[in-house]
Design a protein around this motif. Structure first.
Motif, PDB file in Angstrom:
ATOM      1  N   ARG A 153       0.954  -1.276  -0.012  1.00  0.00           N
ATOM      2  CA  ARG A 153       0.024   0.073  -0.097  1.00  0.00           C
ATOM      3  C   ARG A 153       0.927   1.145  -0.090  1.00  0.00           C
ATOM      4  N   ALA A 154       2.120   1.225   0.798  1.00  0.00           N
ATOM      5  CA  ALA A 154       2.926   2.201   0.712  1.00  0.00           C
ATOM      6  C   ALA A 154       3.488   2.607  -0.628  1.00  0.00           C
TER       7      ALA A 154
ATOM      8  N   SER B 153       2.353   1.708  -3.385  1.00  0.00           N
ATOM      9  CA  SER B 153       1.452   2.287  -4.516  1.00  0.00           C
ATOM     10  C   SER B 153       1.080   3.816  -4.041  1.00  0.00           C
ATOM     11  N   GLU B 154       1.099   3.976  -2.849  1.00  0.00           N
ATOM     12  CA  GLU B 154       0.849   5.614  -2.741  1.00  0.00           C
ATOM     13  C   GLU B 154       2.021   6.433  -3.101  1.00  0.00           C
ATOM     14  N   LYS B 155       3.533   5.878  -3.185  1.00  0.00           N
ATOM     15  CA  LYS B 155       4.573   6.797  -3.051  1.00  0.00           C
ATOM     16  C   LYS B 155       5.081   6.792  -4.585  1.00  0.00           C
TER      17      LYS B 155
ATOM     18  N   HIS C 204       4.805   5.624  -9.094  1.00  0.00           N
ATOM     19  CA  HIS C 204       4.038   4.981  -9.945  1.00  0.00           C
ATOM     20  C   HIS C 204       4.320   4.264 -11.004  1.00  0.00           C
TER      21      HIS C 204
ATOM     22  N   GLU D 158      -7.862  -3.777  -4.199  1.00  0.00           N
ATOM     23  CA  GLU D 158      -7.618  -2.301  -4.099  1.00  0.00           C
ATOM     24  C   GLU D 158      -6.802  -1.546  -5.156  1.00  0.00           C
TER      25      GLU D 158
ATOM     26  N   ILE E 160      -3.890  -2.785  -6.340  1.00  0.00           N
ATOM     27  CA  ILE E 160      -2.368  -2.813  -6.187  1.00  0.00           C
ATOM     28  C   ILE E 160      -2.066  -4.063  -6.674  1.00  0.00           C
TER      29      ILE E 160
END
Length: 341
Positions: free
Chosen positions: A178-179, A181-183, A185, A215, A217
């Motif tokens: 998750r981290a 995917s947020e940080k 691309h 989600e 990801i």
């Protein structure tokens, strides 16, 4: 692109696995690559720990039905040799490459040959974790280490990356991805590392991959099982089908959990039907229900269903009852209807 396979948001999730043969045994490795491809792998990874392996690699690549990824640890020479042998991608942990000049040499070679690199961290290989867990936890440390690797590649002008971070712990695997995917691309490869024997790995792996994929990801996946690697893409495909990310090509069998209302051996009947439908390459939905109370409703969206009563079975087609047959004729009647489909 990994060979002719696209990875990323606009492409389907790619199933991959890894051979467990000696790469120097070209015939055995090719045989396993072909079995993995037939089971659903669109990319296959092989180990190349020695120069003998990278010499055999070209023969495998030239005859493989899918793009081949070279698994690199510690040796910059093996990385360059694998790229020059025609690997479509290499898997590289920069933390195992001590000299920055060596890493730059690998980057330059990958750019020249226009191939992809999977880079990332494995929780077990992070040096700082061998002694103690940092105050802010393992996941932030994994993210910091991965970020450092990504910046090294970007500084070298290389962006054809796939990122991955793995752990044996399901919760930490979900959190780190998750981290990531947020940080970032970049495309992400997901899996639960060292998951274990198939009977032990099945549930935690499904939880991790199902959670992340639902989600959005995960662009490539690998199920890691000890033993026969052909079981890995089979399970990967089952997970993707379960959450609607892959089309079924074989029948789906639904069986009621049974209860005190059952008046026939539902499990025996279901196993008889399951054995027969494994030969079919059509995405039929077939249901075996143990009673006429909930059975018809629960089987309403099936192509073919049987709701077993006392000494008989009620046969349904597309949710409508079409026949009532003696118990001894249930399986035979279902098989005839399946043939009609």
């Amino acid at each position: 692109m990994v060979g002719d396979v696209g990875i990323g948001s606009k492409h389907p999730v790619v199933i991959q696995s890894m051979t467990n043969t000696l790469t120097t045994d070209v015939a055995a490795t090719l045989s396993q690559v072909k079995k993995l491809a037939a089971a659903g792998c669109r990319i296959v990874r092989v180990a190349v720990p020695t120069e003998h392996d990278t010499k055999a690699l070209k023969q495998i690549i030239d005859r493989a039905p899918v793009p081949i990824v070279a698994d690199i640890h510690f040796s910059p020479a093996r990385a360059v040799e694998a790229i020059e042998a025609g690997a479509a991608k290499i898997r590289l942990n920069p933390g195992n490459i001590k000299d920055k000049n060596d890493l730059n040499r690998i980057i330059d070679c990958a750019k020249q040959h226009k191939i992809a690199i999977r880079t990332g961290v494995n929780e077990a290989s992070i040096r700082d974790l061998k002694n103690d867990t940092p105050p802010d936890g393992r996941v932030p440390l994994m993210l910091r280490e991965l970020t450092g690797y990504v910046r090294l590649f970007e500084k070298g002008g290389f962006a054809n990356l796939v990122l991955s971070a793995k752990s044996t712990d399901p919760v930490r695997t979900i959190e780190i991805n998750r981290a990531i995917s947020e940080k970032f691309h970049y495309p992400v490869h997901i899996g639960l590392t060292h998951a274990g024997l198939p009977e032990h790995a099945r549930i935690p792996t499904a939880v991790v991959l199902g959670t992340l994929l639902s989600e959005g990801i995960g662009d490539t996946i690998r199920v890691s099982l000890a033993g026969d690697p052909v079981k890995e893409p089979q399970m990967s495909l089952e997970i993707l089908q379960s959450i609607g990310l892959a089309r079924r090509v074989h029948p789906e069998l639904t069986v009621c959990p049974t209860c005190g209302r059952c008046q026939t051996d539902v499990i025996k009947l279901a196993r008889t039907i399951d054995k027969e439908i494994k030969k079919i390459n059509k995405p039929l939905k077939i249901a075996v229900m143990g009673c006429v109370v909930n059975g018809p409703g629960e089987a309403a969206d099936s192509d073919i269903a049987v709701c077993a009563g006392k000494n008989k079975g009620f046969i349904y087609k597309n949710g409508k009852k079409v026949a009532s047959v003696p118990e001894s004729q249930i399986a035979e009647t279902l098989f005839k209807m399946i043939e009609q489909f």
